[in-house]
Design an enzyme around this catalytic site. Structure first.
Site, PDB file in Angstrom:
ATOM      1  N   CYS A   9      62.767   7.005 -17.304  1.00 38.29           N
ATOM      2  CA  CYS A   9      63.312   8.120 -18.090  1.00 38.29           C
ATOM      3  C   CYS A   9      62.794   9.437 -17.541  1.00 38.29           C
ATOM      4  O   CYS A   9      61.809   9.506 -16.831  1.00 38.29           O
ATOM      5  CB  CYS A   9      62.862   8.027 -19.545  1.00 38.29           C
ATOM      6  SG  CYS A   9      63.295   6.502 -20.322  1.00 38.29           S
ATOM      7  N   ASN A  22      58.652   9.481 -21.920  1.00 38.54           N
ATOM      8  CA  ASN A  22      58.840   8.640 -20.727  1.00 38.54           C
ATOM      9  C   ASN A  22      57.622   7.728 -20.662  1.00 38.54           C
ATOM     10  O   ASN A  22      56.491   8.193 -20.656  1.00 38.54           O
ATOM     11  CB  ASN A  22      58.930   9.523 -19.473  1.00 38.54           C
ATOM     12  CG  ASN A  22      58.872   8.719 -18.184  1.00 38.54           C
ATOM     13  OD1 ASN A  22      58.266   9.138 -17.213  1.00 38.54           O
ATOM     14  ND2 ASN A  22      59.500   7.550 -18.159  1.00 38.54           N
ATOM     15  N   GLY A  23      57.857   6.422 -20.676  1.00 43.51           N
ATOM     16  CA  GLY A  23      56.749   5.469 -20.628  1.00 43.51           C
ATOM     17  C   GLY A  23      57.052   4.293 -21.521  1.00 43.51           C
ATOM     18  O   GLY A  23      58.186   4.090 -21.949  1.00 43.51           O
ATOM     19  N   GLY A  33      67.497   7.926 -15.038  1.00 44.19           N
ATOM     20  CA  GLY A  33      68.111   7.101 -16.085  1.00 44.19           C
ATOM     21  C   GLY A  33      69.499   7.591 -16.417  1.00 44.19           C
ATOM     22  O   GLY A  33      69.715   8.789 -16.568  1.00 44.19           O
ATOM     23  N   TYR A  44      60.192   4.351  -5.379  1.00 43.57           N
ATOM     24  CA  TYR A  44      61.611   4.734  -5.427  1.00 43.57           C
ATOM     25  C   TYR A  44      62.017   5.600  -6.592  1.00 43.57           C
ATOM     26  O   TYR A  44      63.072   6.225  -6.534  1.00 43.57           O
ATOM     27  CB  TYR A  44      62.531   3.512  -5.401  1.00 43.57           C
ATOM     28  CG  TYR A  44      62.527   2.634  -6.627  1.00 43.57           C
ATOM     29  CD1 TYR A  44      62.012   1.354  -6.552  1.00 43.57           C
ATOM     30  CD2 TYR A  44      63.060   3.046  -7.835  1.00 43.57           C
ATOM     31  CE1 TYR A  44      62.021   0.509  -7.641  1.00 43.57           C
ATOM     32  CE2 TYR A  44      63.072   2.213  -8.939  1.00 43.57           C
ATOM     33  CZ  TYR A  44      62.554   0.947  -8.829  1.00 43.57           C
ATOM     34  OH  TYR A  44      62.569   0.103  -9.915  1.00 43.57           O
TER      35      TYR A  44
HETATM   36  O1  PIN Z   1      66.371   4.663  -5.120  1.00 41.81           O
HETATM   37  S1  PIN Z   1      67.636   4.009  -4.840  1.00 41.81           S
HETATM   38  O2  PIN Z   1      68.513   4.007  -6.003  1.00 41.81           O
HETATM   39  O3  PIN Z   1      68.262   4.556  -3.670  1.00 41.81           O
HETATM   40  C1  PIN Z   1      67.261   2.349  -4.473  1.00 41.81           C
HETATM   41  C2  PIN Z   1      66.390   1.796  -5.512  1.00 41.81           C
HETATM   42  N1  PIN Z   1      65.837   0.473  -5.137  1.00 41.81           N
HETATM   43  C3  PIN Z   1      66.853  -0.403  -4.535  1.00 41.81           C
HETATM   44  C4  PIN Z   1      66.338  -1.810  -4.387  1.00 41.81           C
HETATM   45  N2  PIN Z   1      65.853  -2.278  -5.669  1.00 41.81           N
HETATM   46  C5  PIN Z   1      65.475  -3.671  -5.657  1.00 41.81           C
HETATM   47  C6  PIN Z   1      66.749  -4.423  -5.917  1.00 41.81           C
HETATM   48  S2  PIN Z   1      66.438  -6.054  -6.377  1.00 41.81           S
HETATM   49  O4  PIN Z   1      65.484  -6.637  -5.431  1.00 41.81           O
HETATM   50  O5  PIN Z   1      65.893  -6.014  -7.737  1.00 41.81           O
HETATM   51  O6  PIN Z   1      67.710  -6.746  -6.324  1.00 41.81           O
HETATM   52  C7  PIN Z   1      64.805  -1.450  -6.210  1.00 41.81           C
HETATM   53  C8  PIN Z   1      65.299  -0.066  -6.358  1.00 41.81           C
END
Ligand code: PIN
Length: 484
Positions: A1, A101-102, A27, A259
Site C-alpha cells: 500500500c 501501510n503495513g 496497490g 521490487y
Molecule cells: O515490479 S514489477 O511489477 O515490474 C515485477 C514484480 N515482480 C515480478 C515477479 N514476481 C514474482 C512472480 S511469482 O514468482 O510469484 O510468480 C514478483 C514481483
C-alpha cells in the site's frame, strides 16, 4: 500500500490525487482520500485505480487544505475476504481518519482488548480499523478531558507502540487540529517527510511512502520519519515531532528494494535504483560460479523492476543485453492480485516473448524475485515456445521460503514455490535448465552498501521475524486463516 498526507495553504485535493497516482504501483485494488475542512472530514473511497476512482464531482467534494490518501492492495487473504478500502474513520475522542501501510500481527489480542476493555465495536477484519481504534482509545486516555495539545498525541503513540505488534507506517487527520504521522519502532514500512515554501503563505508539508512524491511536488526532503517517531503538523503548518519508542531499531523491509518501491525513489537514504544495480553485480558473481556462462548468448530482464539488475549481470559477465519480453503496461501488477486463477491468466496478458530474440539462443533471464513461481513457469514456457535453445532463470532475490507478514501479500507458505524445496526441485518445478538465486548475504550487502543502516527485514528469506513476536502458532493461524 501507498500513503500520502499533506498540510497546505491552499486546496489539497488535486495534489493528493497526483501523489496517489505516483504511488499507484504500491496497490491497485482500491483507493481513498479524505480532506479536513473546518472541523469536519470529506471522504471518498472506491475500488480500482486512482485514474478511475475519482470523478470531478468526487474531487469537488474533497475541499480543505489538509488531507490524506491511500492506494491499496490486499496485504493478506484473497478477494473473498473483502477488506474495506481506506481511510478508516472513528468519531471519538476527535474525528479521526487514518491510512496505514503495513500489517499488524497481534490482531486477535487487539480485537479482544478493544471489545472487552475499550468497548469499541469493529465493523471489519481490517487491521487498519484496529490501529485507528487503538490510537483513538489511547488518545482518549491521554487527553483525559483536557484541551487538545500535541503532547497528548505523542503519549498516545507511545501506548500504540506498546500495544500494537507488526509493521505500520500511518497517517491520520485529527479533526479541527491537523495531521499525525507515525512509524513502527522497527521502521519496516517507509515514511518520508517533505517541506516547501508557499511564498508568503507559509510552509507546506507532505508525508508519503516514497520520496518521488516529494520530488514531483518540489518539496525538499526533510527526513525519513525515524522508527518509532511521530510527527504532528497543525493545520496552520506548525511541526511537532517526538520519538515515541524506548527502543527504536531500523529494519527496513528488503522487498521495497527488491521490487515494491519505484526505482526513482530514495528510501531510508538508499537509492532504490542503485540498490538494484548492486543486486545485479552480486547476482552476476553467483551466476559465474554456478552456470555455464560461456554458453550463454543473451541476458534478458523480466520488465520492469528486474531491468537494473539484468543490465549489470550482462555487463559483469560480458554478455549481450537484449529486451526479449514485452510487458503490457495496462495490466496491473499480477503478482499481488488476489486469487490464483486471476494471477495465472494475467501473466499471459501481461508479458509476451519476441521470437527473434530467442530463436536458437541460450538465454539467461533475470527476474527481481521468485515468489509463487507462477510467473516464472509461464516465462520459461514462453521462452521455449519462442525458440530458446536453453533457459537459465535467475532471481535477483534469494528464495522466498517463509511467509511475509509485514505488509506484502505473500502470507501463505503453501503458495511459496521455494518453501520446502531444494533448488533442483524448484528448477524442475519452473521447467528451467538452470536456476540461480541471489545469496541472502549478497542481497543484504547490495542494499545496505554505503548506508549507515546495518539491518534489513529479510524474514521471508530467513524465517527470522525482526519484531520478535511472530511464532509458529501465529504462522499456523495465518496459514489456516488465508482463504486462498
Ligand atoms: O515490479 S514489477 O511489477 O515490474 C515485477 C514484480 N515482480 C515480478 C515477479 N514476481 C514474482 C512472480 S511469482 O514468482 O510469484 O510468480 C514478483 C514481483
Amino acid at each position: 500500500c501507498g500513503i500520502v498526507g499533506m498540510v497546505s495553504t491552499g486546496p489539497v485535493n488535486q495534489d493528493i490525487y497526483d501523489s496517489l497516482a505516483l504511488l499507484q504501483h504500491r496497490g491497485q485494488d482500491s483507493t481513498g482520500m479524505a480532506t479536513l475542512e473546518g472541523g469536519g472530514f470529506h471522504i471518498h473511497k472506491a475500488k480500482g485505480q486512482v485514474k478511475e476512482a475519482y470523478r470531478t464531482r468526487d474531487m469537488r467534494k474533497l475541499r480543505g487544505t489538509t488531507g490524506l490518501g491511500h492506494v491499496r492492495y490486499a496485504t493478506k487473504g484473497s478477494a473473498k475476504r473483502e477488506e474495506e478500502a481506506q481511510p478508516f474513520y472513528v468519531n471519538s475522542p476527535f474525528g479521526i481518519v487514518l491510512v496505514h501501510n503495513g500489517n499488524l500481527t497481534n490482531t486477535r489480542e487487539l480485537t479482544a482488548q478493544l471489545h472487552d476493555q475499550d468497548r469499541r465495536h469493529l465493523n471489519t477484519t481490517s487491521d487498519t480499523e484496529l490501529l485507528v481504534n487503538v490510537l483513538a482509545r489511547e488518545l482518549q486516555v491521554a487527553q483525559d478531558g483536557k484541551d487538545f495539545n500535541p503532547q497528548q498525541l505523542f503519549t498516545a503513540i507511545t501506548r500504540v507502540h506498546e500495544r500494537v505488534e507488526g509493521s505500520y507506517a500511518a497517517i491520520a487527520l485529527i479533526a479541527g487540529h491537523g495531521l499525525l504521522a507515525f512509524r513502527d519502532p522497527f521502521g519496516i514500512r517507509p515514511l518520508v517527510l517533505g517541506r516547501r515554501q508557499a511564498g508568503l503563505l507559509g510552509t507546506e508539508w507532505v508525508v508519503a511512502s516514497e520520496s518521488l512524491v516529494l520530488e514531483s511536488g518540489d518539496y525538499d526532503i526533510v527526513k525519513d520519519i525515524a522508527p518509532g517517531e511521530a510527527v504532528f503538523i497543525s493545520t496552520g503548518g506548525e511541526l511537532f515531532e517526538q520519538q515515541c519508542s524506548p527502543s527504536p531499531q531500523m529494519y527496513p523491509c528488503s522487498f521495497e528494494y527488491v521490487y515494491l518501491a519505484r526505482p526513482d525513489s530514495t528510501m531510508n537514504g538508499i537509492s532504490v535504483y542503485e540498490a538494484r544495480l548492486r543486486l545485479g553485480d552480486r547476482l552476476a558473481a553467483t551466476i559465474a560460479k554456478h552456470a555455464p556462462v560461456k554458453d550463454i548468448d543473451v541476458v534478458m530482464p523480466i520488465p520492469d523492476s528486474a531491468r537494473p539488475a539484468a543490465m549489470q549481470v550482462a555487463r559483469r559477465l560480458g554478455i549481450e543485453y537484449r529486451e526479449g519480453f514485452y510487458k503490457n503496461k495496462y495490466v496491473g501488477r499480477t503478482f499481488i492480485m488476489p486469487g490464483q486463477a486471476q494471477r495465472t491468466k494475467s501473466v499471459k496478458q501481461k508479458l509476451n516473448a519476441l521470437p527473434s530474440e530467442f530463436e536458437g539462443k541460450n538465454v539467461l533471464i533475470v527476474d527481481d524475485s521468485i515468489v509463487r513461481g507462477t510467473t516464472s513457469k509461464e516465462i520459461v514456457e514462453m521462452a521455449r515456445r519462442a525458440g530458446a535453445k536453453s533457459v537459465t532463470f535467475t532471481s535477483a532475490a534469494p528464495p522466498v521460503r517463509y511467509p511475509h507478514v509485514y505488509g506484502i501479500n505473500m502470507p501463505s507458505s503453501s503458495e511459496l514455490v521455494a518453501a520446502g524445496r531444494t533448488i533442483p526441485e524448484i528448477t524442475q518445478e519452473i521447467g528451467a535448465d538452470y536456476l540461480i538465486y541471489q545469496e541472502v548475504e549478497d542481497m543484504k550487502d547490495a542494499i545496505l552498501e554505503g548506508s549507515d543502516i546495518t539491518e534489513l527485514d529479510m524474514s521471508c528469506f530467513t524465517g527470522e521475524y525482526c519484531t520478535g513476536n511472530v511464532d509458529q502458532e501465529y504462522l499456523d493461524w495465518l496459514e489456516g486463516n488465508q482463504s486462498s
